[in-house]
Design an enzyme around this catalytic site. Structure first.
Site, PDB file in Angstrom:
ATOM      1  N   ASP A 359       0.824  -1.207   0.000  1.00 40.49           N
ATOM      2  CA  ASP A 359       0.000   0.000   0.000  1.00 40.49           C
ATOM      3  C   ASP A 359       0.864   1.266   0.000  1.00 40.49           C
ATOM      4  OD1 ASP A 359      -2.643   0.559  -0.285  1.00 40.49           O
ATOM      5  OD2 ASP A 359      -3.066   0.824   1.832  1.00 40.49           O
ATOM      6  N   ASP A 421      -8.914  -2.405   2.640  1.00 40.62           N
ATOM      7  CA  ASP A 421      -8.767  -1.782   3.955  1.00 40.62           C
ATOM      8  C   ASP A 421      -9.761  -2.339   4.963  1.00 40.62           C
ATOM      9  OD1 ASP A 421      -6.832  -0.164   2.778  1.00 40.62           O
ATOM     10  OD2 ASP A 421      -8.321   1.323   2.168  1.00 40.62           O
TER      11      ASP A 421
END
Length: 599
Positions: A359, A421
């Site tokens: 990420d 997420d």
């Protein structure tokens, strides 16, 4: 060496000058009303440079001036000016052929109070230098060609406009909605996955309904699967960045299928409780229907497919399609959390740390590697601005902005949170809940990890508000959840079992139906022995010898004609004889595995 040092110094100087020359730009609004009455006024997005001239923050303080359509000219020379100039008007001219400074200097010299430059291409900041900024005293902004056409179509040619730029709020209220959806999905999915996984350990039979049997399938994540998954994510993200218009429809199709499956998985337990439509499909030889599923389950399949197709058809309806997308997305996340299982905290740590680096790289590092200077992750998640299809990836929770702001109108009308997420920390929350049940820790791991996820999400929102740019949520979620889970295990002195998952090999607590069976006052007629063997004192022979196999009670037969199976009970072992271990008999360990029973 001196030459190389000089070249390096020159490159650093150029880079510094480029950074210093970056144009400060902001989004604003142009409020349009008709001079002859008609529809209510409407705001359109503009991109302006506050270094030319500042715009008022309040619409009531902005001057409402006549808009002059001068788009047939690019306003690059005095010959392009009208005979009487632009006295107390805001001219609208075409972009190109000369600099913004040349256009706005001519407009200001002819009496204009502002300048709108219409662009058919991507909006760019109208830049200049300090000398030019000091000379110009009127605002200059860019307006998209599509919005110009909508203005004249809706309001006609006689319109008045006001330029203003309201302040952006620190936090939008839609963040509260996203927070509730994300934390709720993680909590419900983690609780459901943990409870369901332990419940399966007590099951002594499998149902014969094809759809129900599929729900019992769980995939354990291995280190090899983690590496393959991360490589696939990286490859898919890069391919989407370069071939977005071609692959976006593939992702939309995958989402429709996966979300319909997830919605079925979430609704099936409730549908099975309904008291009607219990009839089954008649006997047949079709590939799936020979399992004779219930009619209500078939209707549920059709309903889930219909919901997914409705979203697929109307996915670009910004007024309401986002609600359907969020509902399907939450169902997909719950289904994934129930199906994918991390067997150890070691596997959880590996997966979360690898995706943590993934990420960060695609959000913060890739802007230095791309020609446009944009983050690959943010560009793909929000959709490239130069996309011909104008499609958006559906793998996000999205909620429209609830306040009136230029960002809601221009750049980001929705706030987004990716499924990753939710799913990545959610797998750790599910593991914590399963470990809680196994060691009977009153859900302390589950509650602590869920609270840590909520705190990490709040930190993500704060970073988003302070930096005003897309954030890698796993940068904040992974440390919060991992450190909290580790700290709880260390505090309870169960770090070894929590790390390796050895707590799952302990004796499982008896489920309510097993306790009820054990307390039954009427034992089976064919056996005089108790339901479970009791430990014998050391050195003492068993009270009874094992009876012949012929005297053991037979197993119930399976009914094939009704389409369902009758639960089969394993023969009970008499006292003192250890039952034969089976792969599914995890809830009933032999006497030698019980604490206090010594050989």
């Amino acid at each position: 060496m001196a030459a190389l040092a000089a070249v390096a110094l020159a490159r650093l100087s150029v880079a510094f000058l480029l950074l210093a020359a970056q144009v400060a730009y902001k989004y604003g609004m142009v409020h349009v009303i008709s001079e002859v009455g008609g529809p209510k006024g409407k705001d359109y997005c503009i991109l302006y440079n506050p270094q030319w001239a500042h715009l008022p923050h309040d619409l009531g303080k902005a001057s409402l001036l006549q808009l002059r359509n001068w788009t047939a000219s690019m306003l690059c020379s005095p010959a392009d000016l009208p005979a009487h100039g632009f006295i107390n008007q805001i001219p609208m001219v075409a972009r190109g052929n000369c600099t913004f400074y040349e256009k706005v200097r001519l407009a200001q010299g002819s009496g204009a109070r502002g300048l709108l430059v219409v662009s058919k291409e991507k909006l760019v900041p109208p830049g200049g230098n300090k000398t030019q900024y000091d000379e110009i005293g009127i605002p200059v902004a860019l307006l998209s060609y599509k919005d110009m056409l909508d203005i004249f179509r809706r309001f006609g040619r006689a319109v008045r406009v006001a330029l203003y730029a309201p302040n952006e709020p620190v936090m939008d209220y839609n963040m509260v909605v996203i927070f509730i959806m994300a934390v709720g999905t993680v909590a419900i999915g983690g609780h459901w996955a943990g409870s369901r996984d332990v419940k399966k350990r007590y099951m002594k039979h499998k149902r014969d309904d094809g759809l129900e049997k599929q729900e019992d399938e769980v995939v354990d994540v291995t280190p090899v699967m983690t590496c393959v998954f991360v490589v696939m994510c990286c490859s898919m993200l890069v391919l989407l960045y370069y071939f977005y218009d071609h692959l976006v429809y593939v992702v939309i199709g995958i989402f429709c299928l996966a979300s319909a499956t997830g919605l079925y998985s979430c609704l099936a337990p409730f549908v099975r409780r309904l008291p009607f439509c219990k009839c089954r499909v008649p006997n047949n030889s079709l590939p799936y229907f020979h399992k004779r599923p219930q009619a209500r389950m078939l209707l549920l399949v059709l309903f889930c497919m219909a919901v997914s197709m409705v979203w697929g058809i109307f996915r670009n309806e910004d007024q309401w399609a986002w609600i359907l997308q969020d509902a399907l997305g939450i169902a997909f996340c719950l289904y994934t959390l129930k199906t994918i299982r991390l067997p150890t905290f070691k596997a959880c740590t590996l997966l979360l740390l690898v995706l943590f680096l993934y990420d960060i790289f695609f959000v913060f590092i890739t802007p230095f590697l791309t020609k446009s200077g944009n983050s690959i992750m943010v560009e793909v998640a929000t959709g490239p601005s130069d996309s011909a299809t104008h499609e958006k990836l559906p793998m996000v929770l999205k909620v429209p902005r609830l306040n009136s702001s230029p960002l809601a109108l221009c750049d980001r009308p929705f706030s987004l949170l990716g499924f990753g997420d939710i799913l990545v920390p959610g797998l750790l929350v599910a593991y914590c809940h399963r470990f809680d049940i196994q060691v009977q820790s009153s859900r302390v791991y589950f509650v602590a990890c869920t609270i840590a996820y909520g705190i990490g999400l709040l930190v993500t929102f704060m970073a988003l508000a302070l930096m005003q740019r897309g954030q890698p949520a796993l940068l904040y979620l992974v440390p919060c959840t991992l450190v909290t889970s580790f700290a709880v295990a260390l505090w309870r002195r169960e770090l070894g079992a929590f790390w390796t998952g050895t707590g799952f090999s302990k004796d499982l607590p008896q489920p309510p139906w097993a306790l009820a069976l054990a307390d039954s006052p009427q034992p089976p007629k064919d056996s005089d022995v108790p339901l479970s063997p009791s430990p014998q004192p050391t050195g003492e022979e068993p009270a009874k010898s094992s009876p012949p196999a012929a005297e053991q009670p037979p197993e119930p037969a399976t009914s094939e004609e009704t389409g369902a199976t009758v639960p089969s009970q394993e023969p009970r072992s008499p006292a003192g004889s250890a039952p034969e271990p089976t792969g599914q008999d995890l809830a009933q360990p032999g006497p030698e595995a019980q604490p206090g029973a010594l050989a």
